[in-house]
Design a protein around this motif. Structure first.
Motif, mmCIF file in Angstrom:
data_model
loop_
_atom_site.group_PDB
_atom_site.id
_atom_site.type_symbol
_atom_site.label_atom_id
_atom_site.label_comp_id
_atom_site.label_asym_id
_atom_site.label_seq_id
_atom_site.Cartn_x
_atom_site.Cartn_y
_atom_site.Cartn_z
ATOM 1 N N GLU A 103 0.972 4.188 -2.966
ATOM 2 C CA GLU A 103 0.768 5.616 -2.704
ATOM 3 C C GLU A 103 1.890 6.462 -3.300
ATOM 4 O O GLU A 103 1.672 7.600 -3.719
ATOM 5 N N GLN A 104 3.097 5.875 -3.360
ATOM 6 C CA GLN A 104 4.267 6.621 -3.822
ATOM 7 C C GLN A 104 4.472 6.565 -5.330
ATOM 8 O O GLN A 104 5.046 7.481 -5.913
ATOM 9 N N GLY A 159 0.819 -1.212 0.000
ATOM 10 C CA GLY A 159 0.000 0.000 0.000
ATOM 11 C C GLY A 159 0.849 1.257 0.000
ATOM 12 O O GLY A 159 0.526 2.242 -0.688
ATOM 13 N N ARG A 160 1.931 1.236 0.794
ATOM 14 C CA ARG A 160 2.825 2.406 0.814
ATOM 15 C C ARG A 160 3.451 2.633 -0.558
ATOM 16 O O ARG A 160 3.580 3.779 -1.006
ATOM 17 N N ARG A 209 3.157 5.188 -9.449
ATOM 18 C CA ARG A 209 2.124 4.743 -10.383
ATOM 19 C C ARG A 209 2.694 3.554 -11.162
ATOM 20 O O ARG A 209 3.672 3.685 -11.896
ATOM 21 N N GLN A 222 -6.480 0.907 -4.993
ATOM 22 C CA GLN A 222 -5.303 1.753 -5.132
ATOM 23 C C GLN A 222 -4.535 1.498 -6.426
ATOM 24 O O GLN A 222 -3.557 2.192 -6.714
#
Length: 448
Positions: A134-135, A130-131, A137, A160
């Motif tokens: 978020e950082q 998940g981290r 694409r 996500q």
């Protein structure tokens, strides 16, 4: 392009999924793609590792992995020619503790966990992945089974993924595994099928390693049939013809892999070996087994007593030692699975050697027989059609003592679909089907 690979098993762990995806990730990185890997952690492995375009993050609990090591069964039985002091496990207090721990595990946790024994990896893997989502694409996310838990990690993160494709890579089936089941199917069979169907529907594409597996999934989930593609096993050893060997040493028949009473039973092999020994080839014969014997230990022990030093049981050995054993073999033995939808991962490395392969089957639609159908140095035998037929015994003896030869050019041509270049390119095309990524025409693909 950028890829996120969710694979519980990854090098230096040694198993079919780890070897396959370790090679693919390294190949993609060498092509200039950025690859992030989330895998499981094991004692002695670094938590994070970076190599240019390839970054590995290993997550999971210390206690979980140490308990798994405590419960892992042994598999070696001493050969008559080995040092019994080093090969037999003494009845120590730690040995009794291990038996008690295994019994408690089997009576409680093993009956309750879902979807598999790696389920506790799901939460730390979701957090780590998940981290990263978020950082960055990503162009594609790949989830690799076994274990099925990896697909649940990707499913929980589906919101996500943004525009990233999700490739579900299936090493072994989940919902219709009848032997070595991933969980308590008496409790979870319906849930297994429902969740695998849900994963397939939500994914962008699904890859399997054999036509038999693809056919079974198309029948089970017809609404997902157009997503299912076949990408064959990966050759992890260099392709090379047989080297000349001494004509005086005993002929070495080598089997590498794990034995299972219900899936890969060695009885047919031993009975056949006994018949061959009666022919008394001038050079003599030795049968070498490398790998866990699991619940076949009593069968192996019986035939060790019968064959003496002609049967050598080595147990689990380092990968380099197993590779050397294959290189030194005169003939390679494959035991086909009792299920048509599981293809032994080692079969492609057997084929790459150019050595003769004796393929022993127990079912009509054997996946190994289908894979080796056009291989120029393979003899396939069915257990219920063979023993007791003198002519067929003579054919086997002839195959072992005077096997067909395979030229280097023939071997390279036959092996071309299974190279890392072709396999990695095929995954690229499925994950990111753009004009800039093309799959070689030599790689198998399941027709929709």
């Amino acid at each position: 392009m950028r890829f996120l690979v969710l694979a519980y098993s990854y090098p230096p762990t040694v198993n079919p999924r780890a070897v396959r995806w370790g090679a693919i990730a390294q190949h993609w990185a060498a092509m200039g793609h950025h690859v992030d890997v989330i895998s499981g952690w094991a004692p002695g492995q670094p938590r994070e590792e970076g190599h240019d375009q390839l970054h590995i993050r290993r997550v999971g609990g210390n206690l979980t992995e140490r308990m798994r090591g405590l419960l892992r069964p042994g598999g070696a039985i001493a050969s008559p020619n080995t040092d019994r002091r080093s090969s037999e496990s003494p009845r120590t207090g730690s040995h009794r503790l291990k038996k008690i721990a295994r019994a408690c595990h089997d009576a409680t946790w093993k009956k309750l966990y879902w979807p598999d024994s790696n389920c506790l990896w799901q939460t730390p893997a979701v957090k780590a992945a998940g981290r990263l989502l978020e950082q960055h694409r990503y162009d594609a996310v790949v989830s690799v089974s076994i274990p099925f838990t990896a697909h649940l990690v990707a499913y929980r993160l589906a919101a996500q993924l943004r525009n990233a494709a999700w490739l579900v890579d299936v090493g072994d089936p989940f919902s219709f595994m009848d032997q070595c089941t991933p969980n308590n199917t008496a409790l979870y069979r319906g849930k297994n099928t429902a969740w695998e169907h849900r994963i397939f529907r939500r994914s962008s594409v699904v890859s399997v390693t054999s036509d038999e597996t693809a056919d079974r999934y198309c029948d089970l989930f017809p609404d997902c049939a157009d997503k299912i593609h076949v990408i064959p096993p990966l050759a992890t050893q260099p392709c090379g013809p047989v080297n000349d060997k001494s004509q005086t040493d005993p002929l070495k028949l080598v089997y590498t892999g794990t034995l299972y009473r219900d899936i890969r039973n060695p009885t047919f092999l031993f009975e056949l070996f006994g018949e061959i020994l009666k022919s008394s080839p001038k050079r003599g014969l030795e049968l070498h087994l490398y790998g866990l014997v699991n619940d076949c230990s009593d069968i192996v022990a019986t035939y060790q007593h019968k064959f003496g030093s002609a049967l050598r049981v080595h147990g689990t050995v380092p990968p380099a030692a197993a590779q050397q054993a294959v290189a030194n073999a005169d003939l390679l033995v494959n035991l086909g699975n009792s299920t048509s939808y599981q293809l032994p991962s080692k079969i492609v490395d057997y084929a790459a050697t150019g050595k003769p392969i004796l393929n022993l089957t127990t079912i009509e639609h054997d996946s190994s027989a289908a894979f080796l159908r056009t291989h120029p140095a393979t003899l396939t035998l069915r257990d219920n059609e063979f023993l007791g037929h003198g002519r067929m015994i003579r054919d086997v003896v002839r195959f072992i003592t005077a096997p067909p030869t395979v030229s280097a050019s023939t071997l390279r041509q036959w092996m071309s679909p299974f190279t890392i270049e072709n396999i990695a390119a095929r995954y690229l095309e499925l994950a990111v089907p753009t004009e800039t990524v093309h799959a070689p025409t030599t790689v198998w693909q399941k027709a929709a």
